[in-house]
Write an enzyme that holds these catalytic residues in place. Structure first.
Site, PDB file in Angstrom:
ATOM      1  CG  ASP A   1      -2.091   0.920   1.097  1.00 24.47           C
ATOM      2  OD1 ASP A   1      -2.284   1.476  -0.001  1.00 24.47           O
ATOM      3  OD2 ASP A   1      -2.825   1.113   2.082  1.00 24.47           O
TER       4      ASP A   1
ATOM      5  CG  LEU B   1       9.246 -17.385  -3.283  1.00 29.77           C
ATOM      6  CD1 LEU B   1       9.053 -17.372  -1.767  1.00 29.77           C
ATOM      7  CD2 LEU B   1       9.669 -16.001  -3.769  1.00 29.77           C
TER       8      LEU B   1
ATOM      9  CG  HIS C   1       0.247   1.743  -9.470  1.00 26.91           C
ATOM     10  ND1 HIS C   1      -0.008   1.395  -8.159  1.00 26.91           N
ATOM     11  CD2 HIS C   1      -0.889   2.351  -9.904  1.00 26.91           C
ATOM     12  CE1 HIS C   1      -1.241   1.782  -7.826  1.00 26.91           C
ATOM     13  NE2 HIS C   1      -1.791   2.362  -8.865  1.00 26.91           N
TER      14      HIS C   1
END
Ligand code: FPP
Length: 236
Positions: free
Chosen positions: A15, A126, A32
């Site tokens: 955020d 991962l 972004h």
């Protein structure tokens, strides 16, 4: 950092891209874009450190209500990310799973994420979950509907349904619960992210805006997690 106590599953609500852009008099899209740069470093570090699962909230079921130009540009960034990063991710044995309704994504984004999942499906490193068109309530409803259908088809008895059965219907099927959930930018909300999986997660709310969240701050968050005492409702 002691390896044994690393969280198995880290979830991040990235955020603050918009506020970072505003603070610097940039466009939201540049915010972004800087956010993607930050996430690249966090993925790399998580993979190197041996975190098992990293879940990132990229686009919620509610984000469609943002201005059309922002939604379009975010989808474009997602396509760009999966196109430009897939080679390195694959080389590092990262396995990608999308959490959320992929079918409802625009064609290019859907194609890019399906291809990324397919390319990396046999990797054992991962587990990278990208939540796209994701909402926990939507996920819960889907699970309920699926269990109800199985029950209607006599595949299971309603009274016999266990939490394990329910968990198998979630997007995170076969993955460990979230141990550590981080939301940057100082907001202290879960915003419909992994509500079932975070039942016992440790929550951290650093003030830093996501584009400024560095690996060093991530390491601090992991160290804070390691100092927390987890009791899971018990009394140890
Ligand atoms: C929150 O910032 C962030 C988002 C809604 C999108 C997060 C997306 C990315 C970091 C890029 C795309 C992801 C991938 C996987 C390529 P905000 O805009 O709500 O910030 P604000 O609250 O300060 O306005």
């Amino acid at each position: 950092m002691s390896l044994s106590a690393l969280p198995r599953h880290v979830a991040i609500i990235m955020d603050g891209n918009g506020r970072w852009a505003k603070k610097n008099a940039f466009s939201v899209m540049l915010g972004h874009r800087k956010g993607v740069e930050a996430l690249r470093d966090i993925i790399r570090y998580s993979s190197d450190a041996g975190i098992q699962v990293l879940s990132l909230y990229a686009f919620s079921t509610e984000n469609w209500t943002r201005p059309e130009a922002e939604v379009k540009a975010l989808m474009g960034l997602i396509v760009e990310f999966f196109t430009s990063e897939i080679e390195e991710l694959h080389r590092n044995k990262v396995k990608i799973r999308i959490l959320g309704d992929v079918e409802a994504l625009p064609d290019k984004a859907r194609a890019a994420v399906i291809s990324a999942m397919d390319t990396t499906k046999d990797n054992g490193g991962l587990q990278l979950n990208i939540a796209l068109n994701y909402g926990a309530r939507d996920e819960i409803l889907r699970a309920v509907k699926s269990l109800a259908m199985k029950s209607a088809d006599q595949l299971l008895q309603p009274q016999d349904i266990t939490w394990a059965d329910f968990a198998q219907e979630l997007y995170t099927k076969d993955q460990p619960d979230v141990d550590l959930l981080i939301r940057t930018s100082g907001e202290q909300r879960l915003s419909n992210f992994l509500l079932c999986q975070s039942a016992y997660a440790e929550l951290l709310f650093p003030e830093t805006l996501w584009p400024e969240f560095t690996v060093s701050l991530y390491k601090d968050a992991l160290a804070t997690y390691q100092r927390r005492e987890r009791r899971f409702g018990g009394r140890t």
